[in-house]
Structure formats: structure tokens, C-alpha cells
Design an enzyme around this catalytic site. Structure first.
Site, PDB file in Angstrom:
ATOM      1  N   TYR A 102     -23.237 -13.874  28.362  1.00  0.00           N
ATOM      2  CA  TYR A 102     -23.710 -12.735  27.584  1.00  0.00           C
ATOM      3  C   TYR A 102     -25.171 -12.952  27.229  1.00  0.00           C
ATOM      4  O   TYR A 102     -25.513 -13.787  26.388  1.00  0.00           O
ATOM      5  CB  TYR A 102     -22.884 -12.546  26.309  1.00  0.00           C
TER       6      TYR A 102
ATOM      7  N   PRO B  87      -9.911  -3.121  24.383  1.00  0.00           N
ATOM      8  CA  PRO B  87      -8.698  -2.387  23.985  1.00  0.00           C
ATOM      9  C   PRO B  87      -8.949  -0.901  23.746  1.00  0.00           C
ATOM     10  O   PRO B  87      -7.996  -0.130  23.642  1.00  0.00           O
ATOM     11  CB  PRO B  87      -8.283  -3.094  22.684  1.00  0.00           C
ATOM     12  N   LEU B  88     -10.224  -0.516  23.669  1.00  0.00           N
ATOM     13  CA  LEU B  88     -10.570   0.892  23.509  1.00  0.00           C
ATOM     14  C   LEU B  88     -11.009   1.511  24.834  1.00  0.00           C
ATOM     15  O   LEU B  88     -11.679   2.548  24.855  1.00  0.00           O
ATOM     16  CB  LEU B  88     -11.701   1.040  22.475  1.00  0.00           C
ATOM     17  N   GLY B  89     -10.612   0.879  25.943  1.00  0.00           N
ATOM     18  CA  GLY B  89     -10.994   1.415  27.248  1.00  0.00           C
ATOM     19  C   GLY B  89     -12.497   1.413  27.441  1.00  0.00           C
ATOM     20  O   GLY B  89     -13.071   2.380  27.943  1.00  0.00           O
TER      21      GLY B  89
ATOM     22  N   GLY C 114     -14.686   1.723  25.289  1.00  0.00           N
ATOM     23  CA  GLY C 114     -15.285   2.747  24.438  1.00  0.00           C
ATOM     24  C   GLY C 114     -14.827   4.156  24.725  1.00  0.00           C
ATOM     25  O   GLY C 114     -15.093   5.069  23.930  1.00  0.00           O
ATOM     26  N   PHE C 115     -14.096   4.367  25.833  1.00  0.00           N
ATOM     27  CA  PHE C 115     -13.714   5.728  26.212  1.00  0.00           C
ATOM     28  C   PHE C 115     -12.803   6.375  25.182  1.00  0.00           C
ATOM     29  O   PHE C 115     -12.946   7.568  24.873  1.00  0.00           O
ATOM     30  CB  PHE C 115     -13.038   5.726  27.581  1.00  0.00           C
ATOM     31  N   PHE C 116     -11.863   5.613  24.618  1.00  0.00           N
ATOM     32  CA  PHE C 116     -10.923   6.205  23.669  1.00  0.00           C
ATOM     33  C   PHE C 116     -11.547   6.403  22.292  1.00  0.00           C
ATOM     34  O   PHE C 116     -10.966   7.080  21.443  1.00  0.00           O
ATOM     35  CB  PHE C 116      -9.648   5.376  23.583  1.00  0.00           C
ATOM     36  N   ALA C 117     -12.723   5.823  22.074  1.00  0.00           N
ATOM     37  CA  ALA C 117     -13.430   6.065  20.820  1.00  0.00           C
ATOM     38  C   ALA C 117     -14.342   7.282  20.914  1.00  0.00           C
ATOM     39  O   ALA C 117     -14.506   8.019  19.945  1.00  0.00           O
ATOM     40  CB  ALA C 117     -14.247   4.832  20.433  1.00  0.00           C
ATOM     41  N   SER C 118     -14.924   7.500  22.098  1.00  0.00           N
ATOM     42  CA  SER C 118     -15.939   8.546  22.238  1.00  0.00           C
ATOM     43  C   SER C 118     -15.607   9.628  23.243  1.00  0.00           C
ATOM     44  O   SER C 118     -16.208  10.703  23.209  1.00  0.00           O
ATOM     45  CB  SER C 118     -17.280   7.905  22.642  1.00  0.00           C
TER      46      SER C 118
END
Length: 345
Positions: free
Chosen positions: A63, A210-212, A214-218
């Protein structure tokens, strides 16, 4: 909208390691998700997470590369280190535009020593092989990691994106405390054999993205906000034609989250939390408000019927696009050659 709540502790694996029930993926603070965040902002986020009870911090030498570990080192000064369960990873070589996955003993040791120095710590709590070197028998890599445990340089060993057979072979050399996998509503291939293997062996499960991612957040608008250097732009699921298809899935999740009184991201994250008390998701974020929302997912309770409803909304076959492209095939659930094939350099 679900509010932030107390972050409980959980046992990760069966070797005595305890972590916060939700961790923080630190990748986006310095790389891969657009431009690096200002160091002061990154440290403020880390301190807010720790003060909120999210003390399981996940980084890697790749990173940045390296800068993420350096940021964590600054954040862990002045007595903060003692409050944190620190995980980092090795496996990628980098430099001159070339990336290679390595797991030979000399590299394992050199990578660990370098991470210890950058993090400015005497011991790493959980040290993962970030990706599996498909040229080196896992027994060889684990043998060196076992030595590092015996020397007190690492406490616990983890693997990431290893196949079930690789996990078994590794665990036979030294107990594996945790396996890190991509697990979310739209990434469920691990449920067939990797998760059952971990549970059979008493290995903790750490769910990244776990949010794909960021897809499932935005939802679809996430694509509009990605910078040119955001690596998600190259992933199949984030190609426009696939996003146009997957937005239907997102809209259905939104409809259910409205009924539950939470955000779609909290609903997706709560689904991961409900997979079992051996699962610790590590959502990443660069914003304190999003961190608070993620913590709030811990207070979203789902009945078995609601879990089934959510899984019906996001069936694997309803999602378009692979999680990695073909060029990154070795990133996923990899095997290694048999021990008998090993010929050290």
C-alpha cells in the site's frame, strides 16, 4: 439510519487472538483508491477509529507502496500502539514498474524485517501472505513464518486469497489464525469450500471489500467519482456496461435498507456481520463520517428471513462482471506446487 454503537471484541481464530468485531482497511489512505490522503487527515481518521473501538488495523507493504505502514507508525506513537491489533502483509515485490508475487524464505524474512522497521514496532500481531506465490510450496513459506513466530517478530500467521488445499497444507505446518478473503453480497465464491475449510480448522475469517469496493455504499455514482489512478476503474465490475446492469441490484438493496431504517451500505455490511461470530469485516474509508456509518452497521439486526430476502435480491448470477480481470487470475484462491518439487536457489 443506524447509529454508531459500541464495537465489541471477538476471537479471531482459535489461537487466542482477539480483535475488534469490525476492523479498518487502510489501503485507501495512501494508494489504489485515488490520490493519497493528507497525512494529517489519515492520522486523524486512524485515531478516530481507535477511539471509537475499531482497533483492528489492516495494512500492507504494497500500500503506497510502503507509505501506508509509515503513516500507521506515526499514528501509533505515544501509547497508541498498545490499543491496536496490527495486521500487515507481504508477498508483492515492487519497483521499476514491475510487480511480482514472492514467497521464498529469504524474501519472507526480508519483507518482515522491513515492515517492522517502517511500522516502528517490535512485533506484528498478524502477518499475512498477501497473495500466494504459485511457484513456492506453501510449506516452505510457512516454515519461515513459523521461525518468525518463534523469534517473537510476529504473533499470528494469516493467508489471503489461498485455495482450500493451500490453507490445509499451511495449517499443517503451523496454525493459521486468519484467512483474508473478498466476501460481500456480490462476492460469494468463497462460500463453497474456503469458508467451510476455515471453520473446520478453527481459522478466523477476515472479509475485505465487504461493501463491494464501495458499490453498496454509493451505487453507480461511485464510478463518476473515481480518480484516474483509482485501480477500481480497471476491474470488470466497474466497467460502465456492468455498472449499468448492477445498478438494479443496488436499487433493490436501497429499497430494503429504507424499510430497515439504515443506509444500503450498512445493510450490506450487516449481512457480512451476520455470517458468524468468526467473521470480521474490514471496510476501508478515508472519511470519518463514513467510518461512523460503518460502525453503525453493527446495530443493524437481520432476521433469518431478512437474510434470505437480501440474498435473493443479490444472487451471484444477478451480478455482472468478475471481481478481478483475467490478468489477475493468480490473485484469487491460489494453489502452490507440492513440497517434493521444491529446489531452493
Amino acid at each position: 439510519m443506524a447509529e454508531a454503537c459500541v464495537v465489541k471484541r471477538m476471537k479471531l481464530g482459535s489461537q487466542g487472538f482477539e480483535v475488534s468485531a469490525q476492523g479498518l482497511g487502510c489501503l485507501g489512505l495512501s494508494s489504489f483508491h485515488g490520490d493519497p490522503k493528507r497525512e494529517t487527515d489519515a492520522i486523524a481518521l486512524l485515531h478516530h477509529a481507535i477511539n471509537s473501538g475499531v482497533t483492528f488495523l489492516d495494512t500492507s507493504d504494497i500500500y503506497g507502496p510502503e507509505t501506508n505502514e509509515l503513516i500507521l507508525a506515526k499514528a501509533l506513537k505515544d501509547g497508541v500502539r498498545e490499543k491496536v491489533d496490527l495486521a500487515t502483509k507481504f508477498g508483492f515485490t515492487y519497483g521499476e514498474g514491475n510487480t511480482e508475487i514472492k514467497g521464498d524464505p529469504a524474501y519472507v524474512r526480508a519483507a518482515c524485517e522491513a515492515s517492522l522497521k517502517r511500522l516502528d514496532v517490535a512485533c506484528i500481531d498478524l502477518y499475512y501472505q498477501h497473495r500466494i506465490d504459485t511457484r513456492v510450496p506453501i510449506e516452505i513459506t510457512m516454515g519461515e513464518l513459523k521461525k518468525l513466530v518463534e523469534e517473537g517478530k510476529i504473533k499470528y500467521i494469516g493467508l489471503s486469497e489461498a485455495s482450500a488445499s493451500t490453507i490445509r497444507r499451511a495449517h499443517a505446518v503451523h496454525p493459521v489464525t486468519a484467512v483474508q478473503i473478498e466476501w460481500s453480497l456480490w462476492s460469494r465464491d468463497v462460500e463453497e469450500d474456503i469458508i467451510p475449510t476455515c471453520r473446520e480448522l478453527g481459522i478466523g475469517i477476515v472479509a475485505y471489500s465487504p461493501l463491494g469496493r464501495g458499490f453498496f455504499a454509493s451505487g453507480p455514482k461511485l464510478l463518476e467519482n473515481l480518480g484516474q489512478n483509482d485501480f477500481r476503474k480497471a476491474l470488470p465490475r466497474f466497467q460502465q456496461e456492468n455498472v449499468d446492469h448492477n445498478k438494479i441490484v443496488y436499487e433493490n438493496v436501497c429499497a430494503m435498507s429504507e424499510k430497515k431504517g439504515c443506509t444500503p451500505g450498512q445493510l450490506a455490511l450487516a449481512w457480512v456481520h451476520h455470517q458468524g461470530d468468526d467473521v470480521c469485516p474490514i471496510p476501508g474509508t478515508t472519511k470519518i463520517e463514513n467510518l461512523n456509518l460503518n460502525i453503525g452497521a453493527l446495530s443493524v439486526k437481520l432476521t433469518p428471513e431478512e437474510m434470505t430476502e437480501l440474498e435473493d435480491i443479490v444472487r451471484p448470477e444477478s451480478v455482472k462482471g468478475e471481481r478481478y480481470g483475467n490478468m489477475l487470475a493468480t490473485f484469487k484462491n491460489s494453489d502452490t506446487p507440492p513440497l517434493s518439487s521444491w529446489k531452493p536457489a
